[in-house]
Design a protein around this motif. Structure first.
Motif, PDB file in Angstrom:
ATOM      1  N   ARG A   1      53.563  31.795  36.392  1.00 28.48           N
ATOM      2  CA  ARG A   1      53.519  32.751  35.282  1.00 28.48           C
ATOM      3  C   ARG A   1      53.378  34.172  35.803  1.00 28.48           C
ATOM      4  NH1 ARG A   1      49.105  31.371  31.425  1.00 28.48           N
ATOM      5  NH2 ARG A   1      48.044  30.799  33.328  1.00 28.48           N
ATOM      6  N   LEU A   2      52.606  34.363  36.868  1.00 26.99           N
ATOM      7  CA  LEU A   2      52.442  35.672  37.481  1.00 26.99           C
ATOM      8  C   LEU A   2      53.786  36.183  38.001  1.00 26.99           C
ATOM      9  CD1 LEU A   2      50.098  37.696  38.617  1.00 26.99           C
ATOM     10  CD2 LEU A   2      50.628  36.573  40.754  1.00 26.99           C
ATOM     11  N   ILE A   3      54.504  35.341  38.709  1.00 32.58           N
ATOM     12  CA  ILE A   3      55.818  35.709  39.244  1.00 32.58           C
ATOM     13  C   ILE A   3      56.776  36.055  38.104  1.00 32.58           C
ATOM     14  CG2 ILE A   3      57.862  34.809  40.442  1.00 32.58           C
ATOM     15  CD1 ILE A   3      55.866  33.290  42.304  1.00 32.58           C
TER      16      ILE A   3
ATOM     17  N   SER B   1      46.266  40.613  34.285  1.00 30.34           N
ATOM     18  CA  SER B   1      45.002  39.949  33.982  1.00 30.34           C
ATOM     19  C   SER B   1      44.908  39.617  32.496  1.00 30.34           C
ATOM     20  CB  SER B   1      43.838  40.852  34.399  1.00 30.34           C
ATOM     21  OG  SER B   1      42.620  40.329  33.956  1.00 30.34           O
ATOM     22  N   GLN B   2      45.251  40.583  31.678  1.00 29.41           N
ATOM     23  CA  GLN B   2      45.181  40.392  30.225  1.00 29.41           C
ATOM     24  C   GLN B   2      46.187  39.344  29.757  1.00 29.41           C
ATOM     25  OE1 GLN B   2      46.273  43.815  27.936  1.00 29.41           O
ATOM     26  NE2 GLN B   2      45.157  43.106  26.142  1.00 29.41           N
ATOM     27  N   GLN B   3      47.417  39.424  30.221  1.00 34.76           N
ATOM     28  CA  GLN B   3      48.458  38.504  29.766  1.00 34.76           C
ATOM     29  C   GLN B   3      48.249  37.076  30.279  1.00 34.76           C
ATOM     30  OE1 GLN B   3      52.545  39.927  29.881  1.00 34.76           O
ATOM     31  NE2 GLN B   3      51.794  42.027  29.983  1.00 34.76           N
ATOM     32  N   LEU B   4      47.662  36.936  31.454  1.00 37.63           N
ATOM     33  CA  LEU B   4      47.422  35.605  32.013  1.00 37.63           C
ATOM     34  C   LEU B   4      46.091  35.023  31.561  1.00 37.63           C
ATOM     35  CD1 LEU B   4      48.681  36.227  35.644  1.00 37.63           C
ATOM     36  CD2 LEU B   4      49.796  34.829  33.902  1.00 37.63           C
ATOM     37  N   GLY B   5      45.214  35.876  31.046  1.00 36.72           N
ATOM     38  CA  GLY B   5      43.908  35.404  30.610  1.00 36.72           C
ATOM     39  C   GLY B   5      42.993  35.049  31.766  1.00 36.72           C
ATOM     40  N   ILE B   6      43.173  35.751  32.900  1.00 37.68           N
ATOM     41  CA  ILE B   6      42.322  35.519  34.070  1.00 37.68           C
ATOM     42  C   ILE B   6      41.721  36.853  34.499  1.00 37.68           C
ATOM     43  CG2 ILE B   6      43.601  33.485  34.843  1.00 37.68           C
ATOM     44  CD1 ILE B   6      44.998  35.216  36.929  1.00 37.68           C
ATOM     45  N   SER B   7      40.724  36.799  35.348  1.00 31.95           N
ATOM     46  CA  SER B   7      40.061  38.022  35.797  1.00 31.95           C
ATOM     47  C   SER B   7      40.975  38.833  36.711  1.00 31.95           C
ATOM     48  CB  SER B   7      38.775  37.675  36.550  1.00 31.95           C
ATOM     49  OG  SER B   7      39.089  37.045  37.777  1.00 31.95           O
ATOM     50  N   SER B   8      40.677  40.128  36.808  1.00 33.52           N
ATOM     51  CA  SER B   8      41.480  40.981  37.686  1.00 33.52           C
ATOM     52  C   SER B   8      41.308  40.574  39.151  1.00 33.52           C
ATOM     53  CB  SER B   8      41.128  42.449  37.485  1.00 33.52           C
ATOM     54  OG  SER B   8      39.761  42.659  37.706  1.00 33.52           O
ATOM     55  N   SER B   9      40.131  40.056  39.508  1.00 33.44           N
ATOM     56  CA  SER B   9      39.951  39.602  40.893  1.00 33.44           C
ATOM     57  C   SER B   9      40.787  38.351  41.167  1.00 33.44           C
ATOM     58  CB  SER B   9      38.476  39.342  41.199  1.00 33.44           C
ATOM     59  OG  SER B   9      37.949  38.354  40.352  1.00 33.44           O
TER      60      SER B   9
END
Length: 119
Positions: A63-65, A80-88
């Motif tokens: 999904r990131l790619i 981060s927002q679109q994937l629903g995961i932390s910025s780290s």
């Protein structure tokens, strides 16, 4: 101070539904509150169990790619927002993709863009 922090993180809890497609449930009485996060179903049930964490990582990676391909100028905050995961967590995946030579940053951190050297 306690009441200020009581609602902190609710948006992240609700982001679980966006990430997994499963609804988070809340149960509460006067003494205890329970939040239940249902696990995401894997597309290939044969690989469930030990490899389920690996499947999730691949899914996030894919999904990131895809998001980077859609918009090469996308920011880490937006990812981060679109994937629903932390910025780290986004940073972890990006560093891994960069070290594997899958993506490359061209230009400055502020005005640059992502490039796929293999394409």
């Amino acid at each position: 101070k306690l009441s200020e922090n009581a609602g902190y993180g609710i948006d992240k809890i609700l982001g679980w539904e966006k990430l997994t497609g499963k609804t988070v449930t809340f149960e509460s009485d006067m003494l205890i509150s329970t939040v239940t996060y249902p696990l995401a179903s894997t597309k290939d049930s044969r690989n469930a169990g030990e490899n389920s964490g690996e499947i999730e990582k691949q899914s996030t990676r894919e999904r990131l790619i895809a998001l980077i391909k859609e918009n090469p100028r996308i920011t880490r905050a937006s990812l981060s927002q679109q994937l629903g995961i932390s910025s780290s967590n986004v940073q972890f995946h990006i560093e891994r993709l960069k070290s594997e030579g899958i993506i490359q940053r061209v230009g400055s951190p502020r005005n640059g863009h992502w490039k796929f050297p293999s394409e």
